[in-house]
Design an enzyme around this catalytic site. Structure first.
Site, PDB file in Angstrom:
ATOM      1  N   HIS A  48     -19.909  51.249  25.366  1.00  0.00           N
ATOM      2  CA  HIS A  48     -20.216  52.670  25.109  1.00  0.00           C
ATOM      3  C   HIS A  48     -19.143  53.340  24.256  1.00  0.00           C
ATOM      4  O   HIS A  48     -19.378  54.413  23.702  1.00  0.00           O
ATOM      5  CB  HIS A  48     -20.502  53.425  26.415  1.00  0.00           C
ATOM      6  CG  HIS A  48     -19.306  53.901  27.171  1.00  0.00           C
ATOM      7  ND1 HIS A  48     -18.792  53.238  28.262  1.00  0.00           N
ATOM      8  CD2 HIS A  48     -18.529  54.989  26.996  1.00  0.00           C
ATOM      9  CE1 HIS A  48     -17.747  53.907  28.721  1.00  0.00           C
ATOM     10  NE2 HIS A  48     -17.553  54.972  27.973  1.00  0.00           N
ATOM     11  N   ASP A 101     -21.573  46.716  30.036  1.00  0.00           N
ATOM     12  CA  ASP A 101     -20.891  47.666  29.143  1.00  0.00           C
ATOM     13  C   ASP A 101     -19.654  47.004  28.506  1.00  0.00           C
ATOM     14  O   ASP A 101     -18.520  47.393  28.774  1.00  0.00           O
ATOM     15  CB  ASP A 101     -20.509  48.909  29.955  1.00  0.00           C
ATOM     16  CG  ASP A 101     -20.018  50.062  29.089  1.00  0.00           C
ATOM     17  OD1 ASP A 101     -20.132  49.965  27.858  1.00  0.00           O
ATOM     18  OD2 ASP A 101     -19.530  51.044  29.675  1.00  0.00           O
ATOM     19  N   GLN A 196     -11.847  60.199  31.923  1.00  0.00           N
ATOM     20  CA  GLN A 196     -12.274  60.235  30.524  1.00  0.00           C
ATOM     21  C   GLN A 196     -11.129  59.845  29.584  1.00  0.00           C
ATOM     22  O   GLN A 196      -9.997  60.287  29.766  1.00  0.00           O
ATOM     23  CB  GLN A 196     -12.767  61.637  30.176  1.00  0.00           C
ATOM     24  CG  GLN A 196     -13.479  61.687  28.852  1.00  0.00           C
ATOM     25  CD  GLN A 196     -14.575  62.734  28.834  1.00  0.00           C
ATOM     26  OE1 GLN A 196     -14.521  63.695  29.575  1.00  0.00           O
ATOM     27  NE2 GLN A 196     -15.558  62.549  27.996  1.00  0.00           N
ATOM     28  N   GLY A 197     -11.424  59.019  28.619  1.00  0.00           N
ATOM     29  CA  GLY A 197     -10.410  58.532  27.688  1.00  0.00           C
ATOM     30  C   GLY A 197      -9.861  57.174  28.079  1.00  0.00           C
ATOM     31  O   GLY A 197      -9.224  56.504  27.271  1.00  0.00           O
ATOM     32  N   ASP A 198     -10.086  56.782  29.346  1.00  0.00           N
ATOM     33  CA  ASP A 198      -9.646  55.459  29.806  1.00  0.00           C
ATOM     34  C   ASP A 198     -10.712  54.400  29.547  1.00  0.00           C
ATOM     35  O   ASP A 198     -10.436  53.192  29.685  1.00  0.00           O
ATOM     36  CB  ASP A 198      -9.348  55.473  31.310  1.00  0.00           C
ATOM     37  CG  ASP A 198      -8.164  56.344  31.663  1.00  0.00           C
ATOM     38  OD1 ASP A 198      -7.178  56.331  30.902  1.00  0.00           O
ATOM     39  OD2 ASP A 198      -8.231  57.041  32.702  1.00  0.00           O
ATOM     40  N   SER A 199     -11.917  54.800  29.217  1.00  0.00           N
ATOM     41  CA  SER A 199     -13.035  53.871  29.041  1.00  0.00           C
ATOM     42  C   SER A 199     -12.653  52.681  28.170  1.00  0.00           C
ATOM     43  O   SER A 199     -11.964  52.838  27.163  1.00  0.00           O
ATOM     44  CB  SER A 199     -14.221  54.585  28.387  1.00  0.00           C
ATOM     45  OG  SER A 199     -14.952  55.276  29.353  1.00  0.00           O
TER      46      SER A 199
HETATM   47  C1  4AZ Z   1     -15.479  58.716  31.173  1.00  0.00           C
HETATM   48  O1  4AZ Z   1     -16.024  59.793  30.968  1.00  0.00           O
HETATM   49  C2  4AZ Z   1     -15.198  58.282  32.560  1.00  0.00           C
HETATM   50  N1  4AZ Z   1     -13.801  58.014  37.340  1.00  0.00           N
HETATM   51  C3  4AZ Z   1     -14.621  57.071  32.788  1.00  0.00           C
HETATM   52  C4  4AZ Z   1     -14.356  56.675  34.088  1.00  0.00           C
HETATM   53  C5  4AZ Z   1     -14.668  57.481  35.136  1.00  0.00           C
HETATM   54  C6  4AZ Z   1     -15.241  58.724  34.916  1.00  0.00           C
HETATM   55  C7  4AZ Z   1     -15.524  59.117  33.618  1.00  0.00           C
HETATM   56  C8  4AZ Z   1     -14.384  57.015  36.521  1.00  0.00           C
HETATM   57  O2  4AZ Z   1     -15.170  57.993  30.239  1.00  0.00           O
END
Ligand code: 4AZ
Length: 244
Positions: A48, A101, A196-199
């Site tokens: 993603h 993913d 968010q941003g760790d994805s």
């Molecule tokens: C994101 O938005 C996201 N708590 C990634 C991981 C988590 C929540 C959101 C898990 O990329």
């Protein structure tokens, strides 16, 4: 990463940042996702992260997408920044369900191994519930948009699939937890999580890469664990990237 502490690429030499310098603000050097180095020219990240709203192009048109390795503070110097030549999204990825993913990035030039740059070994079996793990990234530290300037890590526990099946039953706009390609991990008391941003960034247990940050509801909530893309060495995109 929520609830964590600063760490270094020397301690975790396979963690990389995905940056798109022309597209995003300079404060984070354009960082928008994480990744895990698994070979000199191969990075695993979340499928993603390669979505059209990030890149807007096909697999051979990667724009200004770069990987930064061996650098703790993204706006600093040191380490290496390498362009991405191409990427391949797992053919089994479904954007609507978040299943599988995973994407593999191929770098334009190999990253030379150093004290702060070294490929990770993927897990060879599925990570057992109860395993102690660590998540890494430059993402939001609070759930309110406070992005990290330097690499951070948080301890999380691999949780039974049933816990995520209960938290994410599907229906409405939220995805359903599917244990076949997802891994459930978090802090049963809340407070430690990816955000968010760790994805696309790594989840590691016993020195092995076991997952990639994928999704979840909020960040650090006790009843909403983090969901990760499962990584094992026999998974086709992982086996391809590692070259076995
Ligand atoms: C994101 O938005 C996201 N708590 C990634 C991981 C988590 C929540 C959101 C898990 O990329």
């Amino acid at each position: 990463v929520v609830g964590g502490r600063p760490t270094t690429t020397a301690a975790h030499p396979w963690v990389v940042a995905l940056v798109s310098p022309d597209r995003f603000g300079s404060g984070r050097a354009g960082q928008f996702c994480g990744g895990a180095l698994v070979g000199p020219t191969k990075v695993l990240t979340a499928a993603h992260c390669m979505s059209d709203d990030v890149l807007g192009q096909g697999p051979d048109n990667v724009g200004d997408l770069h990987v930064i390795a061996g650098r703790d503070r993204l706006t600093g110097t040191g380490g290496r920044s390498v362009a991405v030549a191409s990427y391949q999204v797992d053919p089994a990825y479904h954007a609507s369900s978040n299943e599988n993913d995973i994407a593999v990035l191929t770098l334009r030039t190999p990253l030379p191994a150093s004290s702060a740059i070294e490929p990770a070994a993927p897990g060879d079996t599925a990570a057992a519930p109860g395993s102690a793990a660590q998540v890494l990234g430059w993402g939001d530290t609070t759930g309110r948009g406070d992005y990290a300037s330097t690499l951070r890590t948080s301890p999380v526990t691999v949780l039974p699939d049933a816990q995520c099946e209960k938290a994410y039953p599907g229906g409405g706009s939220e995805a359903r937890y599917a244990a076949s390609s997802m891994l459930c991990a978090g802090d049963p008391h809340g407070g430690h999580d990816a955000c968010q941003g760790d994805s696309g960034g790594p989840l590691v247990a016993q020195g092995r890469l076991i997952g990639l940050v994928s999704w979840g509801s909020g960040c650090g909530l006790a009843d909403a664990p983090g969901v990760y893309a499962r990584v094992t060495s026999d998974l086709p995109p992982v086996a391809d990237a590692v070259g076995r």
